[in-house]
Design a protein around this motif. Sequence first.
Motif, short mmCIF file in Angstrom:
data_model
loop_
_atom_site.label_atom_id
_atom_site.label_comp_id
_atom_site.label_asym_id
_atom_site.label_seq_id
_atom_site.Cartn_x
_atom_site.Cartn_y
_atom_site.Cartn_z
N ALA A 88 7.73 -18.74 0.01
CA ALA A 88 6.60 -17.81 0.03
C ALA A 88 6.46 -17.13 1.39
N SER A 89 6.58 -17.91 2.45
CA SER A 89 6.49 -17.37 3.80
C SER A 89 7.60 -16.37 4.07
N SER A 90 8.82 -16.70 3.66
CA SER A 90 9.96 -15.80 3.84
C SER A 90 9.78 -14.52 3.02
N ALA A 91 9.27 -14.67 1.82
CA ALA A 91 9.05 -13.50 0.96
C ALA A 91 8.05 -12.55 1.60
N HIS A 92 6.97 -13.10 2.12
CA HIS A 92 5.94 -12.27 2.75
C HIS A 92 6.50 -11.50 3.94
N ARG A 93 7.25 -12.18 4.80
CA ARG A 93 7.82 -11.52 5.98
C ARG A 93 8.81 -10.42 5.59
N SER A 94 9.52 -10.60 4.49
CA SER A 94 10.63 -9.71 4.15
C SER A 94 10.20 -8.30 3.77
N VAL A 95 8.93 -8.09 3.43
CA VAL A 95 8.50 -6.76 2.95
C VAL A 95 7.53 -6.06 3.89
N GLN A 96 7.29 -6.63 5.05
CA GLN A 96 6.26 -6.07 5.92
C GLN A 96 6.61 -4.70 6.51
N ASP A 97 7.89 -4.32 6.50
CA ASP A 97 8.28 -3.02 7.06
C ASP A 97 8.55 -1.97 5.99
N ARG A 98 8.09 -2.22 4.75
CA ARG A 98 8.41 -1.30 3.65
C ARG A 98 7.18 -0.47 3.25
N SER A 99 6.64 0.26 4.20
CA SER A 99 5.43 1.04 3.93
C SER A 99 5.76 2.28 3.10
N TRP A 100 4.76 2.77 2.36
CA TRP A 100 4.94 3.99 1.58
C TRP A 100 5.10 5.20 2.48
N LYS A 101 4.56 5.16 3.71
CA LYS A 101 4.75 6.30 4.62
C LYS A 101 6.22 6.47 4.98
N VAL A 102 6.89 5.36 5.30
CA VAL A 102 8.32 5.43 5.62
C VAL A 102 9.10 5.98 4.43
N ILE A 103 8.79 5.49 3.24
CA ILE A 103 9.47 5.93 2.03
C ILE A 103 9.18 7.41 1.76
N GLY A 104 7.92 7.82 1.99
CA GLY A 104 7.55 9.21 1.78
C GLY A 104 8.27 10.14 2.75
N ASP A 105 8.41 9.73 3.99
CA ASP A 105 9.13 10.55 4.97
C ASP A 105 10.60 10.70 4.58
N GLN A 106 11.19 9.64 4.05
CA GLN A 106 12.58 9.73 3.59
C GLN A 106 12.71 10.76 2.46
N LEU A 107 11.74 10.75 1.55
CA LEU A 107 11.77 11.69 0.44
C LEU A 107 11.67 13.13 0.94
N LEU A 108 10.79 13.37 1.91
CA LEU A 108 10.66 14.72 2.47
C LEU A 108 11.96 15.17 3.10
N ALA A 109 12.68 14.26 3.73
CA ALA A 109 13.97 14.60 4.33
C ALA A 109 14.98 14.98 3.23
#
Length: 380
Positions: free
Chosen positions: A347-368
């Motif tokens: 559970a602890s590893s799972a929580h840490r693994s997704v902390q850098d996956r924000s929708w803003k980062v994903i949205g900026d990739q889409l705009l590119a």
Amino acid sequence: MKVTIVAESFLPHMNGVTNSVLKTLEHLRAQGHQAEVITPAGSLADSRRQRPVPSRYCGFPVRTVPSVALASYPSVRLAPGPVASIRRMLHDSAPDVVHLASPFVLGWRAVRAARDLGIPSVAVYQTEVPSYAARYQVPWLETRLWEHVRALHNAADLTLAPSSFSMNQLQQLNISRLALWRRGVDTSLFTPARRDPQLRARLAPNGERIIGYIGRLAAEKQVADLKVLADLPNTKLVIVGSGPLRDTLRTELPNAHFPGFLTGGELAGMLASFDLFVHPGASETFCQTIQEAMASGVPVVAVGRGGPVDLVDSSHTGWLYAPNDLSDLRAKVSDLVYDDTKRLAFASSAHRSVQDRSWKVIGDQLLAYYAQVRSRAYSG
């Protein structure tokens, strides 16, 4: 930039396609771009229940086209019809880019209309429709449906796949112009802080370990496979969602708890209160609920095919089990349900693994990606 999003699925029906479209619209608004949505019209039943397709979202107009219900799944709306009507809509709005969200029927009309008008298009591959054929008793259609997928995506200027599995799948179909575009997760909504002791006490009054599933209750999700977990001692199975198989599943899993369709904080609280999240569907191109479970500090057991292969780090954030091997599913669930130390470490590893996956980062990739196809179109 002005973007027209052609969405096979939209509000009031929430699913992975709708969610990613909403997040895209929110990002476009935040970044100062213009947008509109073209989507199938809703049903009369939804209108009578005061659940119509909204006329606007984030201030952007939502335009509907005539649709019919899918016979075996009435809440799914299909929009067949002439290309000319979509061509007129795109001509009138004159977008810089057409975004095809999980295109299949309406998206096929839109990609041809965009090509006629010289408007660049980005197709987001999100639903493995051909693999549904056997589950809906039309296996003879699968080959034809894959041919349709190939033609549609090769007509687009760029196809975005959500996982390495999907990338390989599309490459094997000889689809060109591919790129990877994953999904974000809202870590402020989905968090271990929403774990609710009172809810847990209601669901599992004798301290049972809670095994949960969230998603559509439809054939392609293979929720009936969870029957193999029904007799695990000291566990409680919770199945969240709605769909055409809900009544059937309630009969087949009489001891499971079915809270129905949940959203927002209610959904996040339920998810964080699970001890283990399971997902048996083998046709997932991504599987957003896995990311949401991990953000909630809940380890995952999922089938080792499709999007989950990228998301679950087997033996660290959860377990992947062999497709169609239900004894392996039961073994993997038992391994975590009855070992508190291992489950909490996962559970602890799972929580840490997704902390850098924000929708803003994903949205900026889409705009590119939008800018990439736009530049390519202008350069000839």
